[in-house]
Design a protein around this motif. Structure first.
Motif, PDB file in Angstrom:
ATOM      1  N   ARG A  50       0.823  -1.205   0.000  1.00 37.78           N
ATOM      2  CA  ARG A  50       0.000   0.000   0.000  1.00 37.78           C
ATOM      3  C   ARG A  50       0.859   1.258   0.000  1.00 37.78           C
ATOM      4  O   ARG A  50       0.575   2.227  -0.715  1.00 37.78           O
ATOM      5  CB  ARG A  50      -0.921  -0.001   1.216  1.00 37.78           C
ATOM      6  N   ALA A  51       1.936   1.233   0.827  1.00 35.22           N
ATOM      7  CA  ALA A  51       2.807   2.405   0.899  1.00 35.22           C
ATOM      8  C   ALA A  51       3.547   2.626  -0.417  1.00 35.22           C
ATOM      9  O   ALA A  51       3.688   3.769  -0.882  1.00 35.22           O
ATOM     10  CB  ALA A  51       3.805   2.238   2.046  1.00 35.22           C
ATOM     11  N   VAL A  52       4.003   1.537  -1.032  1.00 35.90           N
ATOM     12  CA  VAL A  52       4.753   1.650  -2.287  1.00 35.90           C
ATOM     13  C   VAL A  52       3.857   2.164  -3.404  1.00 35.90           C
ATOM     14  O   VAL A  52       4.276   2.990  -4.227  1.00 35.90           O
ATOM     15  CB  VAL A  52       5.379   0.284  -2.657  1.00 35.90           C
ATOM     16  N   MET A  53       2.623   1.679  -3.466  1.00 34.21           N
ATOM     17  CA  MET A  53       1.719   2.104  -4.537  1.00 34.21           C
ATOM     18  C   MET A  53       1.341   3.582  -4.432  1.00 34.21           C
ATOM     19  O   MET A  53       0.857   4.174  -5.399  1.00 34.21           O
ATOM     20  CB  MET A  53       0.452   1.240  -4.529  1.00 34.21           C
ATOM     21  N   ASN A  54       1.564   4.169  -3.265  1.00 35.40           N
ATOM     22  CA  ASN A  54       1.281   5.605  -3.099  1.00 35.40           C
ATOM     23  C   ASN A  54       2.458   6.493  -3.503  1.00 35.40           C
ATOM     24  O   ASN A  54       2.343   7.718  -3.456  1.00 35.40           O
ATOM     25  CB  ASN A  54       0.903   5.904  -1.638  1.00 35.40           C
ATOM     26  N   LEU A  55       3.590   5.857  -3.863  1.00 38.41           N
ATOM     27  CA  LEU A  55       4.736   6.641  -4.308  1.00 38.41           C
ATOM     28  C   LEU A  55       4.435   7.305  -5.644  1.00 38.41           C
ATOM     29  O   LEU A  55       3.642   6.795  -6.452  1.00 38.41           O
ATOM     30  CB  LEU A  55       5.974   5.750  -4.421  1.00 38.41           C
ATOM     31  N   ALA A  56       5.102   8.421  -5.893  1.00 42.59           N
ATOM     32  CA  ALA A  56       4.747   9.271  -7.028  1.00 42.59           C
ATOM     33  C   ALA A  56       5.075   8.662  -8.382  1.00 42.59           C
ATOM     34  O   ALA A  56       4.277   8.750  -9.320  1.00 42.59           O
ATOM     35  CB  ALA A  56       5.439  10.637  -6.886  1.00 42.59           C
ATOM     36  N   THR A  57       6.266   8.030  -8.498  1.00 37.85           N
ATOM     37  CA  THR A  57       6.719   7.568  -9.814  1.00 37.85           C
ATOM     38  C   THR A  57       6.881   6.055  -9.850  1.00 37.85           C
ATOM     39  O   THR A  57       7.080   5.402  -8.809  1.00 37.85           O
ATOM     40  CB  THR A  57       8.061   8.222 -10.174  1.00 37.85           C
ATOM     41  N   ALA A  58       6.828   5.497 -11.067  1.00 36.78           N
ATOM     42  CA  ALA A  58       7.031   4.065 -11.248  1.00 36.78           C
ATOM     43  C   ALA A  58       8.454   3.666 -10.870  1.00 36.78           C
ATOM     44  O   ALA A  58       8.685   2.571 -10.342  1.00 36.78           O
ATOM     45  CB  ALA A  58       6.742   3.678 -12.698  1.00 36.78           C
ATOM     46  N   GLU A  59       9.408   4.565 -11.130  1.00 35.78           N
ATOM     47  CA  GLU A  59      10.801   4.267 -10.779  1.00 35.78           C
ATOM     48  C   GLU A  59      10.976   4.131  -9.277  1.00 35.78           C
ATOM     49  O   GLU A  59      11.675   3.233  -8.795  1.00 35.78           O
ATOM     50  CB  GLU A  59      11.711   5.387 -11.307  1.00 35.78           C
ATOM     51  N   ALA A  60      10.326   4.998  -8.520  1.00 35.22           N
ATOM     52  CA  ALA A  60      10.400   4.926  -7.057  1.00 35.22           C
ATOM     53  C   ALA A  60       9.736   3.662  -6.542  1.00 35.22           C
ATOM     54  O   ALA A  60      10.232   3.017  -5.610  1.00 35.22           O
ATOM     55  CB  ALA A  60       9.742   6.165  -6.439  1.00 35.22           C
ATOM     56  N   ARG A  61       8.611   3.289  -7.156  1.00 33.57           N
ATOM     57  CA  ARG A  61       7.921   2.062  -6.733  1.00 33.57           C
ATOM     58  C   ARG A  61       8.783   0.832  -7.017  1.00 33.57           C
ATOM     59  O   ARG A  61       8.881  -0.071  -6.183  1.00 33.57           O
ATOM     60  CB  ARG A  61       6.574   1.949  -7.455  1.00 33.57           C
ATOM     61  N   LEU A  62       9.419   0.799  -8.192  1.00 35.79           N
ATOM     62  CA  LEU A  62      10.271  -0.330  -8.554  1.00 35.79           C
ATOM     63  C   LEU A  62      11.466  -0.435  -7.619  1.00 35.79           C
ATOM     64  O   LEU A  62      11.843  -1.538  -7.195  1.00 35.79           O
ATOM     65  CB  LEU A  62      10.742  -0.185 -10.000  1.00 35.79           C
ATOM     66  N   LYS A  63      12.064   0.696  -7.280  1.00 38.76           N
ATOM     67  CA  LYS A  63      13.207   0.697  -6.364  1.00 38.76           C
ATOM     68  C   LYS A  63      12.810   0.191  -4.984  1.00 38.76           C
ATOM     69  O   LYS A  63      13.543  -0.569  -4.352  1.00 38.76           O
ATOM     70  CB  LYS A  63      13.791   2.106  -6.265  1.00 38.76           C
ATOM     71  N   ALA A  64      11.630   0.596  -4.510  1.00 36.69           N
ATOM     72  CA  ALA A  64      11.157   0.154  -3.194  1.00 36.69           C
ATOM     73  C   ALA A  64      10.887  -1.347  -3.188  1.00 36.69           C
ATOM     74  O   ALA A  64      11.259  -2.057  -2.249  1.00 36.69           O
ATOM     75  CB  ALA A  64       9.888   0.917  -2.815  1.00 36.69           C
ATOM     76  N   PHE A  65      10.246  -1.841  -4.264  1.00 36.24           N
ATOM     77  CA  PHE A  65       9.967  -3.275  -4.344  1.00 36.24           C
ATOM     78  C   PHE A  65      11.258  -4.094  -4.431  1.00 36.24           C
ATOM     79  O   PHE A  65      11.343  -5.197  -3.899  1.00 36.24           O
ATOM     80  CB  PHE A  65       9.081  -3.575  -5.555  1.00 36.24           C
TER      81      PHE A  65
END
Length: 320
Positions: free
Chosen positions: A225-240
């Protein structure tokens, strides 16, 4: 010598069969088992050395990883040497009390490993959902207390298993159709009522496999849930990507142990060789996969490994 199964007796020792129905192929099985065990020892030993030697890796994730490596060394080393002696020397005998000790070590350290995976899930949750407070929450004393808590829980959960098994004095046979002293494989040989041991084993299995898995799953749901609220796809991919190693290690640990436990209690039609090979999977394959997965997916460990290899090559050239 094997004892007859048509009458009850008091055994002084048990006989492990290795891989039932495939005794003629034991020498061939010994080769991959030996190689995998050596890889597990070298891989986890390397992880422990790197984390200890590199001050920059004295962070919660790597401290938990070093705990995981130590546990994997114990789990593989308490079963593989005896299994290899069965394969190579036909040394199948194991004393009654030594069997109880092996039972305790295997099940307690597997329980501790589950606790460390749970602690690592909490570490990933804090790192992603509260990154600014990560260092303040997961200090070194807190990490040490979490590791100690996992160890105490493992010992307290499993202590009753060998104590209950020790109460059984009369057995149908002293031949354990297994490669190590697994709890249910031993108590099912008893002539006496094993309902208490069976019930306690199921309760511990539920607490470790189900409760720990649900807690880890809940942590990752909050992370998702927290990752999906990140602004960019790059940030989400880095978090995952920071969680991928942990997820792979969890799946490699929980799936085989869950299937093995269910098969032992309910899979009466599963061929014995398949069950025994599966039971060995999480004791030897998981200790191999953990260092490989983390070494491949973790940039800091890869960098330290490359540095060690380059230093080794330079030293070798200087000796020539």
């Amino acid at each position: 010598m094997p004892k007859p199964s048509n009458e009850c007796f008091i055994p002084s020792a048990f006989l492990l069969t290795g891989i039932p129905q495939l005794e003629a192929a034991h020498v061939w099985f010994s080769v991959p088992f030996c190689l995998v065990y050596l890889v597990a020892v070298v891989g986890n030993g390397t992880i422990l050395f790197i984390v200890k030697a590199e001050a920059s890796l004295h962070q919660p994730m790597y401290l938990f990883l070093s705990m995981l490596a130590a546990i994997d060394l114990v789990l593989s080393s308490c079963t593989m040497p005896k299994l290899l002696s069965i394969f190579w020397l036909d040394d199948r005998e194991i004393g009654f009390h030594m069997c109880l000790l092996q039972m305790f070590v295997i099940h307690s350290f597997a329980t501790i490993e589950s606790g460390i995976f749970l602690a690592m899930a909490f570490d990933r949750y804090v790192a992603i959902c509260a990154p600014l407070r990560h260092k303040a929450i997961l200090t070194h004393p807190v990490v040490a207390k979490m590791g100690l808590g996992a160890a105490l829980r493992g010992f307290l959960y499993i202590c009753p298993l060998p104590l209950l098994t020790r109460r059984y004095t009369h057995f149908h046979t002293n031949v354990i159709a297994h490669s190590y002293c697994e709890h249910m494989a031993v108590v099912m040989l008893s002539c006496e009522d094993i309902s208490i041991s069976n019930l306690y084993g199921m309760i511990i299995g539920f607490l470790v496999l189900i409760v720990d898995s649900l807690c880890i799953g809940w942590s990752y749901w909050l992370i998702f849930r927290a990752v999906m609220n990140l602004a960019t796809a790059e940030a989400r991919l880095k978090a995952f990507s920071t969680c991928s190693s942990h997820i792979c290690a969890i799946l490699a640990f929980y799936i085989p142990i869950a299937v093995s436990s269910l098969t032992h209690r309910f899979g009466r039609h599963v061929p014995p060789p398949a069950h025994i090979l599966l039971a060995n999977f999480y004791l030897i394959i998981t200790p191999v996969l953990n260092p490989i997965v983390y070494a491949v997916r973790t940039k800091e460990i890869r960098r330290r490994l490359a540095k060690m290899c380059s230093c080794g090559r330079r030293d070798a050239k200087s000796l020539v």
